[in-house]
Design a protein around this motif. Structure first.
Motif, PDB file in Angstrom:
ATOM      1  N   ARG A 216       0.711  -0.880   0.082  1.00 31.79           N
ATOM      2  CA  ARG A 216       0.422  -0.009  -0.015  1.00 31.79           C
ATOM      3  C   ARG A 216       0.898   0.925  -0.096  1.00 31.79           C
ATOM      4  NH1 ARG A 216      -5.119   0.449   1.017  1.00 31.79           N
ATOM      5  NH2 ARG A 216      -5.416  -1.478   1.994  1.00 31.79           N
ATOM      6  N   VAL A 217       0.206   2.276  -0.585  1.00 27.93           N
ATOM      7  CA  VAL A 217       1.279   3.548  -1.259  1.00 27.93           C
ATOM      8  C   VAL A 217       0.966   4.292   0.039  1.00 27.93           C
ATOM      9  CG1 VAL A 217       1.786   6.062  -2.400  1.00 27.93           C
ATOM     10  CG2 VAL A 217       0.809   3.474  -3.337  1.00 27.93           C
ATOM     11  N   ARG A 218       1.745   4.851   0.756  1.00 28.07           N
ATOM     12  CA  ARG A 218       1.812   6.069   1.933  1.00 28.07           C
ATOM     13  C   ARG A 218       2.371   7.380   1.403  1.00 28.07           C
ATOM     14  NH1 ARG A 218       1.156   3.570   6.603  1.00 28.07           N
ATOM     15  NH2 ARG A 218       1.775   5.470   8.216  1.00 28.07           N
ATOM     16  N   ARG A 219       1.391   8.492   1.970  1.00 23.18           N
ATOM     17  CA  ARG A 219       1.937   9.888   1.704  1.00 23.18           C
ATOM     18  C   ARG A 219       0.953  10.794   3.030  1.00 23.18           C
ATOM     19  NH1 ARG A 219      -0.714  12.164  -3.837  1.00 23.18           N
ATOM     20  NH2 ARG A 219       0.269  13.229  -3.262  1.00 23.18           N
ATOM     21  N   PRO A 220       2.196  11.585   3.075  1.00 27.70           N
ATOM     22  CA  PRO A 220       1.406  12.474   3.871  1.00 27.70           C
ATOM     23  C   PRO A 220       0.026  12.780   3.283  1.00 27.70           C
ATOM     24  CG  PRO A 220       4.298  13.699   2.990  1.00 27.70           C
ATOM     25  CD  PRO A 220       3.478  12.773   2.319  1.00 27.70           C
ATOM     26  N   PRO A 221      -0.480  13.377   4.652  1.00 26.03           N
ATOM     27  CA  PRO A 221      -1.341  13.587   4.401  1.00 26.03           C
ATOM     28  C   PRO A 221      -1.891  15.289   3.938  1.00 26.03           C
ATOM     29  CG  PRO A 221      -1.452  14.305   6.957  1.00 26.03           C
ATOM     30  CD  PRO A 221      -0.690  13.160   6.172  1.00 26.03           C
ATOM     31  N   PRO A 222      -3.440  15.776   3.197  1.00 30.04           N
ATOM     32  CA  PRO A 222      -3.046  16.805   3.185  1.00 30.04           C
ATOM     33  C   PRO A 222      -3.536  18.180   4.377  1.00 30.04           C
ATOM     34  CG  PRO A 222      -5.052  15.934   2.144  1.00 30.04           C
ATOM     35  CD  PRO A 222      -4.146  15.103   3.164  1.00 30.04           C
ATOM     36  N   LEU A 223      -3.127  19.617   4.518  1.00 24.53           N
ATOM     37  CA  LEU A 223      -2.305  20.524   4.946  1.00 24.53           C
ATOM     38  C   LEU A 223      -4.087  21.747   5.248  1.00 24.53           C
ATOM     39  CD1 LEU A 223      -0.830  21.123   7.894  1.00 24.53           C
ATOM     40  CD2 LEU A 223       0.410  22.225   6.191  1.00 24.53           C
ATOM     41  N   VAL A 224      -4.475  22.058   5.512  1.00 26.60           N
ATOM     42  CA  VAL A 224      -5.543  23.093   5.983  1.00 26.60           C
ATOM     43  C   VAL A 224      -4.880  24.142   6.586  1.00 26.60           C
ATOM     44  CG1 VAL A 224      -7.619  23.743   5.149  1.00 26.60           C
ATOM     45  CG2 VAL A 224      -7.019  21.492   4.334  1.00 26.60           C
ATOM     46  N   ALA A 225      -4.788  25.171   6.526  1.00 19.62           N
ATOM     47  CA  ALA A 225      -4.889  26.254   6.935  1.00 19.62           C
ATOM     48  C   ALA A 225      -6.110  27.129   6.874  1.00 19.62           C
ATOM     49  CB  ALA A 225      -3.132  26.911   7.283  1.00 19.62           C
ATOM     50  N   ILE A 226      -6.924  28.076   8.181  1.00 18.55           N
ATOM     51  CA  ILE A 226      -7.560  28.802   8.388  1.00 18.55           C
ATOM     52  C   ILE A 226      -7.532  29.787   8.834  1.00 18.55           C
ATOM     53  CG2 ILE A 226     -10.041  28.805   8.712  1.00 18.55           C
ATOM     54  CD1 ILE A 226     -10.510  25.782   8.550  1.00 18.55           C
ATOM     55  N   CYS A 227      -6.615  30.890   8.399  1.00 16.27           N
ATOM     56  CA  CYS A 227      -5.871  32.331   9.527  1.00 16.27           C
ATOM     57  C   CYS A 227      -7.226  32.761  10.143  1.00 16.27           C
ATOM     58  CB  CYS A 227      -4.882  32.090   9.003  1.00 16.27           C
ATOM     59  SG  CYS A 227      -3.877  33.832  10.073  1.00 16.27           S
ATOM     60  N   ASP A 228      -7.474  33.621  10.955  1.00 15.70           N
ATOM     61  CA  ASP A 228      -7.682  35.044  11.168  1.00 15.70           C
ATOM     62  C   ASP A 228      -7.013  36.317  11.227  1.00 15.70           C
ATOM     63  OD1 ASP A 228      -9.447  36.345  12.027  1.00 15.70           O
ATOM     64  OD2 ASP A 228      -9.700  35.517  14.043  1.00 15.70           O
ATOM     65  N   ILE A 229      -7.574  36.816  10.393  1.00 19.28           N
ATOM     66  CA  ILE A 229      -6.956  38.586   9.758  1.00 19.28           C
ATOM     67  C   ILE A 229      -7.678  39.197  10.543  1.00 19.28           C
ATOM     68  CG2 ILE A 229      -5.373  37.198   7.843  1.00 19.28           C
ATOM     69  CD1 ILE A 229      -7.955  38.709   6.294  1.00 19.28           C
ATOM     70  N   SER A 230      -8.365  39.252  11.373  1.00 13.84           N
ATOM     71  CA  SER A 230      -9.270  40.179  12.493  1.00 13.84           C
ATOM     72  C   SER A 230      -8.385  41.290  12.880  1.00 13.84           C
ATOM     73  CB  SER A 230     -10.284  39.430  12.738  1.00 13.84           C
ATOM     74  OG  SER A 230      -9.769  39.058  13.839  1.00 13.84           O
ATOM     75  N   GLY A 231      -9.204  42.057  13.381  1.00 13.17           N
ATOM     76  CA  GLY A 231      -8.264  43.716  13.852  1.00 13.17           C
ATOM     77  C   GLY A 231      -7.155  42.880  15.123  1.00 13.17           C
TER      78      GLY A 231
END
Length: 401
Positions: A216-231
């Protein structure tokens, strides 16, 4: 005869023109463009063939010989407009550009600070070693590396930006590999490959000479970043976006989102190699920078529009926010719970954790906290190093309450 309005004010002797072109090439090199003597010779030859009667023709000749990539065009245009205005007044123009770049009401052009420092010329050499330097008490000082970790990226000079880039390159984000649905041929694999075995047998007239196997092929999982840019997150978002810019340009399957009062996908903009140009593109795209915060609506929109697209194969989500919601945490618990169920690992990065006496008093923080896997501080390079170590293979998952 009156010269055209767009003609360059270049001296008639060819030696003066060559000296100006050489000075312009040195300016571009100090500003960060990879140019050298070879490019200077080609630029001088191109300008001599094209002529100096029209400013646009000279600019096109220099661009064709000195610019290699599209992301260098903005810096070249700014340097050309500043240098060829009057080469003798370069230092005055540098001071003016540096003053304009420091105005709070106007946003400087991409590369403006680096260009101003390049126009000012190199720094004076240090004093000779024979002279005695005055003794200084360094009992309460910190090292340059520690000071760099606390310095805002927006206030850095060109040398400090280069040093910060070197520090960020050391923060190589390596996620733990996960098994996928795909298989590859492996003589020592744990599974028998029936199709591969029959395919090999067909080549030998139906005789099975060996059993093909696969793994079975192994690979790193996807990375998702959700960043707050409020004041309330503006002073941290600049540093964290530099970190995300390095991660996006280093890894594949990385998605970056920012939100204030609305959600914006900035992954394509962060793919640009030059961070200043990438952040300028982000600034033109994101309309709600340093405004209010609607965390619940932003997470609900992410779950509805982007969840199934980017959260497959055990994705890791970095939620970067202080939890201070404008709406008082309305719908925030449900959106965070759905996000948690859609990913393998939800890490909440909160700069407020840098305070020793932090308590979750805000309604938004209390609504989100029970639904995240980890709760970590993020406010300097040390906290980013801890995050990289935790996400690396064999890193220890922590759940802070």
């Amino acid at each position: 005869m009156i010269p055209p309005r767009d003609a360059l004010d270049v001296p008639e002797p060819a030696a003066a023109l060559g000296a100006n072109i050489l000075g312009f090439v040195r300016l571009l090199r100090r500003a960060g463009l990879p140019v050298g003597p070879g490019e200077a010779l080609r630029a001088a030859e191109a300008v001599s063939l094209a002529g100096v009667e029209q400013r646009a023709v000279v600019k096109a000749a220099l661009r064709a010989t000195l610019v290699r990539r599209h992301d260098q065009s903005l810096l070249f245009d700014a340097a050309f407009d500043l240098f060829w205005r009057d080469p003798e007044r370069a230092r005055a123009g540098a001071a003016l550009a540096l003053t304009e770049a420091q105005r709070p009401e106007e946003k400087p052009r991409a590369g403006g600070r680096r260009l101003a420092e390049a126009m000012a010329g190199p720094r004076p050499p240090p004093p000779p070693p024979g002279e005695e330097k005055p003794l200084q008490d360094a009992a309460m000082t910190v090292s340059e590396r520690e000071a760099l970790g606390r310095l805002d990226f927006e206030a850095m000079s060109a040398e400090q930006i280069a040093a910060a880039k070197r520090e960020i390159r050391r923060l190589a984000l390596r996620l733990d590999t996960r098994p996928t649905r795909r298989f590859r041929r492996d003589p020592l694999g744990p599974r028998v490959d029936l199709r591969g075995t029959l395919r090999e047998a067909a080549r030998t007239g139906g005789e099975i000479a060996g059993i093909a196997r696969r793994r079975r092929v192994r690979r790193p999982p996807p990375l998702v970043a959700i960043c707050d840019i409020s004041g309330s997150m503006a002073r941290y978002a600049q540093v964290l976006l530099h970190f995300l810019h390095a991660v996006v340009n280093e890894r594949d399957r990385v998605q970056c989102f920012v939100f204030g009062t609305r959600l914006s996908n900035i992954t394509r903009q962060l793919r640009h190699k030059d961070p200043e140009i990438a952040f300028e593109m982000v600034g033109h795209m994101v309309p709600d920078w340093s405004g209010g915060t609607r965390i619940g609506e932003a997470l609900e929109e992410f779950n509805r529009r982007w969840g199934r697209r980017v959260l497959g194969q055990g994705a890791v989500v970095l939620l970067i926010t202080d939890g201070l919601d404008r709406e008082g945490g309305a719908g925030l618990a449900e959106a965070t719970e759905r996000l948690r169920r859609s990913c393998r690992r939800l890490v909440w990065l909160n700069p407020l954790l840098r305070y020793a006496g932090f308590e979750p008093r805000s309604q938004g923080i209390r609504a989100m906290l029970p639904h995240v896997h980890e709760f970590r501080p993020v406010h300097n390079l040390e906290s980013l190093r801890d995050l990289v170590a935790a996400l690396a293979p064999g890193g220890r998952e922590e759940r802070r309450r």
